[in-house]
Scaffold this active site. Structure first.
Site, short mmCIF file in Angstrom:
data_model
loop_
_atom_site.label_atom_id
_atom_site.label_comp_id
_atom_site.label_asym_id
_atom_site.label_seq_id
_atom_site.Cartn_x
_atom_site.Cartn_y
_atom_site.Cartn_z
N ASP A 1 0.85 -1.20 0.00
CA ASP A 1 0.00 0.00 0.00
C ASP A 1 0.88 1.24 0.00
O ASP A 1 2.10 1.16 0.13
CB ASP A 1 -0.87 -0.05 1.27
CG ASP A 1 -1.95 1.02 1.28
OD1 ASP A 1 -2.31 1.53 0.20
OD2 ASP A 1 -2.44 1.35 2.38
N GLU B 1 2.67 5.13 -3.86
CA GLU B 1 2.75 6.16 -4.92
C GLU B 1 4.10 6.87 -4.93
O GLU B 1 4.50 7.31 -6.01
CB GLU B 1 1.61 7.17 -4.73
CG GLU B 1 0.24 6.60 -4.99
CD GLU B 1 -0.24 5.65 -3.89
OE1 GLU B 1 0.16 5.85 -2.73
OE2 GLU B 1 -0.98 4.71 -4.19
N ASP C 1 -9.04 3.33 -2.06
CA ASP C 1 -9.95 3.74 -0.98
C ASP C 1 -11.26 4.31 -1.49
O ASP C 1 -11.50 5.52 -1.45
CB ASP C 1 -9.24 4.75 -0.09
CG ASP C 1 -8.03 4.13 0.58
OD1 ASP C 1 -7.88 2.89 0.49
OD2 ASP C 1 -7.26 4.88 1.19
#
Ligand SMILES: *[C@@H]1O[C@H](CO)[C@@H](O)[C@H](O)[C@H]1NC(C)=O
Ligand SMILES: *[C@@H]1O[C@H](CO)[C@@H](O)[C@H](O)[C@H]1NC(C)=O
Ligand SMILES: *[C@@H]1O[C@H](CO)[C@@H](O)[C@H](O)[C@H]1NC(C)=O
Ligand SMILES: *[C@@H]1O[C@H](CO)[C@@H](O)[C@H](O)[C@H]1NC(C)=O
Ligand SMILES: *[C@@H]1O[C@H](CO)[C@@H](O)[C@H](O)[C@H]1NC(C)=O
Ligand SMILES: *[C@@H]1O[C@H](CO)[C@@H](O)[C@H](O)[C@H]1NC(C)=O
Ligand SMILES: *[C@@H]1O[C@H](CO)[C@@H](O)[C@H](O)[C@H]1NC(C)=O
Ligand SMILES: *[C@@H]1O[C@H](CO)[C@@H](O)[C@H](O)[C@H]1NC(C)=O
Ligand SMILES: *[C@@H]1O[C@H](CO)[C@@H](O)[C@H](O)[C@H]1NC(C)=O
Ligand SMILES: CC(=O)N[C@H]1CO[C@H](CO)[C@@H](O)[C@@H]1O
Length: 882
Positions: A418, A421, A568
Site C-alpha cells: 500500500d 505512490e 480507498d
C-alpha cells in the site's frame, strides 16, 4: 488505506508565451530500410522556450516490429533526456519482424514542419495524425486529430466513465493516493494505453512514458476533434497496435508490456479485511464468526493495526504478539485458509533494526546532495526504501525472509502493498520533517488493550478467555537519466493532478533514486519497483509458490507481477457501479486481470442493502475482498441476515464456476487474450450499442453479468424484496444461468423484474460449455472445492453447437510439472472431450445438462440430467439428453 491529506488546487501562473508559436521540426537525413526508418529532426526556427528550453536536435525511429505493431520513437539526439530504464519496463526495440510493405499499418510523414500519420493499410483509415510537436526540457506535446466523438477507452487509473468523454476532457497520469476516488483527477496508477473503436475495428496506442502528463481530449470549432499529450518530460515512445478486433489489441499490448502473471487457485476464494481489528483475538473472532455463519472464508487479512506504532516489519507486542500470530497462521493453514497482512514502503527512523539494515546499504531515497530524505507516514518520520537500488532486492527479500519466515515469523501467504505512490503526509516544503512528524503525525494511539474475550471453540488455548539492472547505455551518447537544469519542485507546465502540485501527498519530485534518476521522472514507477522486489522476496521465501501480491499503485506492465485493488473507495452506490468500469479497464485494457474493489465500500458506513448487492456483485470480481476503514462500522458479511444469505449464494456460485474462471484467467496469462472481465464491445465489436455500456460485463468469455444498477429505495430490506433491472442483450443466443431458459438477444434492452437482494441477473452465451464443480455450496474453502467432481453445463448456439475448455494444474506451482488442457465440443446431442491430459486426477465428469432443453417455460430450462461418470485423464464421447 485512507490518506488523511487534501490539497486545494493552486492557481498556476499562465506563461506569457504560447507553445502554439513554437517552430516545430524539419526532417533532415533519412535512412530507410525494408523494416525501419530513421531520421534527424531539427528545430525549424527560433526556440520558443515556453516550458524549459527547446531541444534542438531529435531523432526519429520507426520500426515495423510485427505485422500488427509499429514502433515510433522521437527522442533527443544526445540521449540525455530521461527514458524509462529497461530494468523497470523493457519494451521491444530493435525488432524488425515485418516490413513497410507487409505491415497492417503504414507510416507517412511530412518534412517541414515534421508531422506523421499512421494508417490502417486495408482501408487507408488515418488512425493517428501527429502534429504540433513541441519538445522542450520540461514539456513534450503531440496532438492527433480524431473522428468526431471518438470511442476511446483506457488511459487510467480514474473514476470517470468507461468510454472517455470527448469534449473538454483531461486525463492526468501521476500516481496519487486519493481517498474517495475523486472524478476527473489522477488516481493511484498510470496506464498510458488507449483503445479506439471505429466502425467495428479496434486499434491501440501505447505511449511508453512514465512522466506526469495531461492527456486532453477536446473538440473545438477551429481545431476539430483531437487528443493531445502534454507531458512534463521523457521522450515520445509509441507503440501502434492494429487490432482489428479489441481482443487483438489486448494481445498485441501484452506483446509489448508482458502477459499477466498466473495466480494460485486459492486466491479466487473470498477474502476479509478491515482496518480497525484491535488485536489478534478480534481477527480470530472474525474467522470464527465466518465459520459459524457458514460463509466460506478463504483468506483473512490484517491492515496496519498489527504493526508496533505503525512501523512496517514490526508487530505490536501486546495486541499482535508473535506467538499468537503464529498460532493464528497455523490455525488458518490447518483449516486450509490463508493469511495476508499489509506492508508499506517506508521505514520508520525509530525502528532501529530495519532502519539500520537499510542505512547500512545506503538504501533510502535521497536529496540531490546525497542526504536521506525524511518524510512522514503512519509511524511518523520515515525514509523511503529506494527500490531502484540494486541492493534493495536483497534487503527487501531479507526483510520478507525473516519477518514472514514460515518457521520463526508470520508465515503469510501473500503481500498487500500500500501507500506506494509513494504517499507522504508531510506538506511541502516540510522544512523540519522530523519535528513536523512529531508535532502532527505521530501514529494514532493504539486502541485500549482489551482484557476479555468470548471463547473461540476450536482455536488454541491462547485464544481462549483467560486474562486478555541492466541499462542499455550506448557509447557516444547520453545515459538517458534526465536533463540537468530542470525545475523539479515547480515545473513550468503544471499537470492537473487534482492537488495542484506534484509534491502534494508524495515524496518530492526533486528527490533522487539510484542511478542518477529523479522522482520527477520515476515517480510513476516507484510502485513497479516495490512490486518487483516484493515478488522476488516472496519467491526467495517459497520458491515454488506463485507469489500473490495486491498493490495500490501501478504502471504499465505491472500485471506481469501483481494483482491490484482499486484503493480507498466509499460505501456508496456510485462506487459499486464504478467498480465494474474499473475492472473492465484493468482486466481487458491494462492487463492487470487480478483486480478487485473493496466490497461493501471502504470509507464511510455501508448499509445492509448496499452490502447485499455488493456481495452479489463482488462474486464476479477476480479479487473478491470485503474491506473497510477504521472509521467505518464493521461490515463482515455475517453481520446482517440479508447479507449472510447473499454471500452464501454468491460464494457458492463463484465456487461452482471457479474452474471456468481459472481456465479463462490462465488463457490471459498465456497470450494476453482478454478472457477475464470483458467489456461487451470486445465480444460484439460490430454492435455499436455496446460501445457505451458501463455496467454490464462478461465474466470469462461465456458469462454475461448484468447487476442491478439502481440503488435500493430503503437501506434495509428482506430477502424477498426486489427491484427490476434493465439490461442490454446483443443479437445472440443466451440462457438464464439460474433457470436454464433460453433468451434470444435482439440487440435491445430487456427488463427483468423481481431481482431480490440475493439475486443477480446472469446469462450464459450460447455456444459455450462450462465445467462446473458439483455441490459447490458444501465446500468451505477452495481446497475442499478441489476435491469435488465436475459436471458440464452446455449452452448450445443457434445451430445446436457449443465448445468450452478446462485447464487443470496443481493450482499453486510457479511451473506446474503437469497440467491438462481439456477441450469440450458439443453438436446436437453429441459431446466430445479431447485435449491433453497431463494432470492426473481421480475426479470425474459426473454428468451433463443442456440449457434451453425440453422445458416448461418458467420452471426449469434444463434438459433431463445425463449421468456420465467419465474420468478426466483421457478423451471420450457421449450422447447427451437434449
Ligand atoms: C493530418 O492533419 C492535418 C491537420 O489537421 C491535415 O492537414 C492532414 O491532411 C492530416 N493527415 C492525414 C494523413 O490525414
Ligand atoms: C477545449 O477547448 C476549449 C476551446 O478552445 C477550451 O476552452 C478548453 O479549455 C479546452 N479543454 C481542454 C481540456 O483542453
Ligand atoms: C462475532 O460474533 C459474536 C456473536 O454474534 C459477536 O458478539 C461478536 O461481536 C462478533 N465479533 C466479530 C469480531 O465480528
Ligand atoms: C463446512 O463448515 C460447516 C460450518 O462450520 C460445517 O458444518 C461443515 O462440516 C464444513 N464442511 C466441510 C466439508 O468441512
Ligand atoms: C520510538 O519508539 C519508542 C519505543 O518503541 C516509543 O516509545 C517512542 O514514542 C517512539 N518515538 C517516535 C518519535 O515514534
Ligand atoms: C541536503 O539538502 C536537504 C534539502 O535541502 C537539507 O535539508 C540537508 O540539510 C542537506 N544536507 C546537507 C548535508 O547539506
Ligand atoms: C549520466 O550522464 C550525466 C551527464 O553526462 C552524468 O552527470 C551522470 O553521472 C551519468 N550517470 C550515470 C549513472 O552514468
Ligand atoms: C458510522 O456509524 C457510526 C455509528 O453507527 C457513527 O458514529 C459514524 O458517525 C458513522 N460514520 C459516518 C461517516 O456517517
Ligand atoms: C420473486 O422471487 C421470489 C424469490 O425467488 C419469490 O419467492 C417470489 O414469489 C417472486 N415474486 C414475484 C412477484 O414473482
Ligand atoms: C465517482 C464518485 O461518485 N465519486 C464521489 C466519491 O466520493 C466523493 C466524496 O463523497 C464525491 O465527491 C465524489 O463525487
Amino acid at each position: 488505506m485512507r490518506q488523511t491529506y487534501f490539497f486545494l488546487g493552486l492557481v498556476v501562473a499562465v506563461s506569457a508565451a504560447s507553445v502554439d508559436s513554437c517552430p516545430g521540426y524539419t526532417v533532415g537525413e533519412i535512412v530507410q530500410s525494408r523494416s525501419s526508418l530513421t531520421a534527424d529532426l531539427s528545430l525549424a526556427g527560433d526556440a520558443c522556450n515556453v516550458y524549459g528550453s527547446d531541444v534542438s536536435n531529435l531523432k526519429l525511429l520507426v520500426e515495423y516490429q510485427t505485422d500488427s505493431r509499429l514502433h515510433v520513437k522521437i527522442y533527443d539526439a544526445e540521449e540525455q533526456v530521461y527514458q524509462i530504464p529497461a530494468s523497470v519496463l523493457e519494451t521491444p526495440s530493435g525488432q524488425h519482424g515485418s516490413s513497410s510493405s507487409a505491415s497492417d499499418l503504414t507510416f507517412s510523414y511530412t518534412t517541414n514542419p515534421f508531422s506523421f500519420a499512421v494508417q490502417r493499410r486495408s482501408n487507408q483509415d488515418v488512425l493517428f495524425n501527429a502534429t504540433g510537436l513541441v519538445f522542450e526540457s520540461q514539456y513534450v506535446r503531440l496532438r492527433t486529430s480524431l473522428p468526431q466523438n471518438p470511442n476511446i477507452y483506457g488511459l487510467g487509473e480514474d473514476s470517470d466513465s468507461f468510454r472517455r468523454e470527448t469534449n473538454d476532457y483531461t486525463r492526468t497520469l501521476w500516481n496519487r493516493g486519493a481517498a474517495f476516488l475523486p472524478q476527473h483527477q489522477s488516481l493511484y496508477s498510470s496506464h498510458p494505453i488507449y483503445i479506439e473503436m471505429r466502425d467495428g475495428q479496434a486499434h491501440g496506442v501505447f505511449l511508453s512514458n512514465s512522466n506526469g502528463m495531461d492527456i486532453k481530449i477536446n473538440q473545438t470549432e477551429l481545431e476539430g476533434q483531437y487528443l493531445e499529450y502534454n507531458i512534463i518530460g521523457g521522450v515520445l515512445d509509441f507503440y501502434f497496435l492494429s487490432g482489428p478486433e479489441p481482443a487483438d489489441v489486448a494481445r498485441q499490448y501484452a506483446g509489448v508490456v508482458g502477459t499477466p502473471v498466473e495466480q494460485s487457485y486459492w486466491t479466487y476464494g473470498f477474502h476479509q479485511c478491515k482496518y480497525g481489528y484491535e488485536d489478534v483475538m478480534m481477527v480470530a473472532e472474525v474467522v470464527y464468526n465466518y465459520s459459524q455463519a457458514n460463509i466460506p472464508l478463504e483468506t483473512m487479512w490484517t491492515d496496519i493495526d498489527y504493526m508496533d506504532l505503525r512501523r512496517t516489519w514490526t508487530l505490536d507486542p501486546e495486541r499482535f504478539p508473535l506467538h499468537k500470530m503464529q498460532e493464528l497462521v497455523t490455525y488458518l493453514h490447518d483449516h486450509q485458509q490463508q493469511y495476508i497482512i499489509m506492508v508499506d514502503p517506508p521505514i520508520s527512523l525509530n525502528d532501529s533494526a530495519s532502519y539500520d539494515a537499510g542505512k547500512e546499504k545506503d538504501l533510502y531515497i535521497k536529496w540531490a546532495n546525497g542526504t536521506d530524505f525524511v518524510g512522514t507516514m503512519w509511524p511518523g518520520p520515515i525514509s523511503y526504501v529506494d527500490f531502484f537500488h540494486p541492493s534493495s532486492s536483497d534487503f527487501w527479500s531479507g526483510q520478507i525472509a525473516s519477518f514472514f519466515s514460515d518457521e520463526s515469523g508470520v508465515g503469510v501467504d501473500g503481500m498487500w502493498i500500500d501507500m506506494n505512490e509513494p504517499a507522504n503526509f508531510c506538506q511541502y516544503p516540510c522544512a523540519n520533517p522530523i519535528q513536523a512528524a512529531i508535532n502532527g503525525n505521530l501514529p494514532p494511539p493504539p486502541p485500549a488493550l482489551r482484557t476479555s474475550w468470548d471463547p473461540l471453540p476450536g482455536f488454541p488455548a491462547d485464544f481462549q478467555p483467560q486474562s486478555a539492472s541492466k541499462r542499455g547505455v550506448k557509447q557516444d551518447t547520453g545515459n538517458m537519466t534526465g536533463l540537468t537544469g530542470r525545475n523539479f519542485a515547480n515545473p513550468p507546465y503544471s499537470i492537473s493532478t487534482g492537488d495542484g502540485t506534484l509534491n502534494a501527498g508524495s515524496a518530492w519530485p526533486e528527490l533522487r533514486v539510484y542511478g542518477d534518476y529523479v522522482l520527477y521522472d520515476t515517480h510513476n514507477l516507484y510502485a513497479s519497483q516495490m512490486i518487483a522486489q516484493s515478488r522476488q522476496g516472496l519467491l526467495d521465501r517459497r520458491p515454488n509458490e506463485r507469489p500473490f501480491i495486491i498493490t495500490r499503485s501501478s504502471f504499465a506492465g505491472d500485471g506481469a507481477k501483481t494483482g491490484k485493488w482499486t484503493g480507498d473507495n466509499a460505501s456508496i452506490w456510485a462506487h459499486y457501479l464504478l467498480s465494474i468500469v474499473q475492472h473492465m479497464e484493468f482486466a481487458s485494457i491494462f492487463q492487470i486481470p487480478m483486480i478487485g474493489t473493496d466490497v461493501c465500500g471502504f470509507n464511510d458506513n455501508t448499509t445492509e442493502t448496499l452490502c447485499a448487492r455488493w456481495a452479489m456483485l463482488g462474486a464476479w470480481y477476480p479479487f473478491y475482498r470485503n474491506h473497510a476503514d477504521i472509521s467505518a462500522n464493521f461490515q463482515e458479511f455475517y453481520r446482517w441476515p440479508l447479507v449472510t444469505i447473499a454471500a452464501r449464494k454468491a460464494i457458492a456460485t463463484r465456487f461452482q464456476l471457479l474452474d471456468y474462471f481459472y481456465t479463462a484467467f490462465h488463457q490471459q496469462t498465456v497470450d494476453g487474450s482478454p478472457t477475464t472481465i470483458i467489456p461487451l464491445f470486445f465480444q460484439y465489436p460490430n454492435d455499436p450499442n455496446t460501445l457505451n455500456i458501463n455496467y454490464q460485463f462478461f465474466y470469462g468469455p461465456s458469462i454475461l453479468v448484468s447487476p442491478v444498477t439502481e440503488e435500493s429505495p430503503s437501506p434495509t430490506a428482506t430477502e424477498t424484496d426486489s427491484q427490476s433491472v434493465t439490461l442490454y442483450l446483443p443479437q445472440d443466443t443466451f440462457y438464464d444461468f439460474w433457470t436454464g431458459e433460453k433468451v434470444i438477444g435482439t440487440g435491445s434492452q430487456i427488463t427483468l423484474d423481481n431481482i431480490t437482494y440475493t439475486d443477480i441477473p446472469v446469462h450464459v452465451r450460447g455456444g459455450s460449455i462450462l465445467p462446473l464443480r458439483v455441490d459447490a455450496n458444501q465446500a468451505n474453502t477452495t481446497a475442499q472445492l478441489r476435491t469435488h467432481d465436475f459436471e458440464l453445463l452446455i449452452a448450445p448456439d443457434a445451430n445446436g453447437k457449443a465448445t468450452g475448455s478446462l485447464y487443470l494444474d496443481d493450482g499453486i506451482s510457479v511451473n506446474p510439472s503437469s497440467y491438462s488442457e481439456i477441450e469440450f465440443s458439443y453438436d446436437n446431442g453429441h459431446l466430445t472431450v479431447s485435449g491433453t491430459f497431463g494432470f492426473h486426477t481421480e475426479l470425474q465428469f459426473v454428468g451433463a445438462k443442456v440449457m434451453g432443453g425440453n422445458s416448461i417455460k418458467g420452471s426449469n430450462g434444463y434438459s433431463p440430467y445425463t449421468q456420465l461418470n467419465k474420468g478426466l485423464n483421457e478423451g471420450w464421447e457421449a450422447r447427451v439428453n437434449t
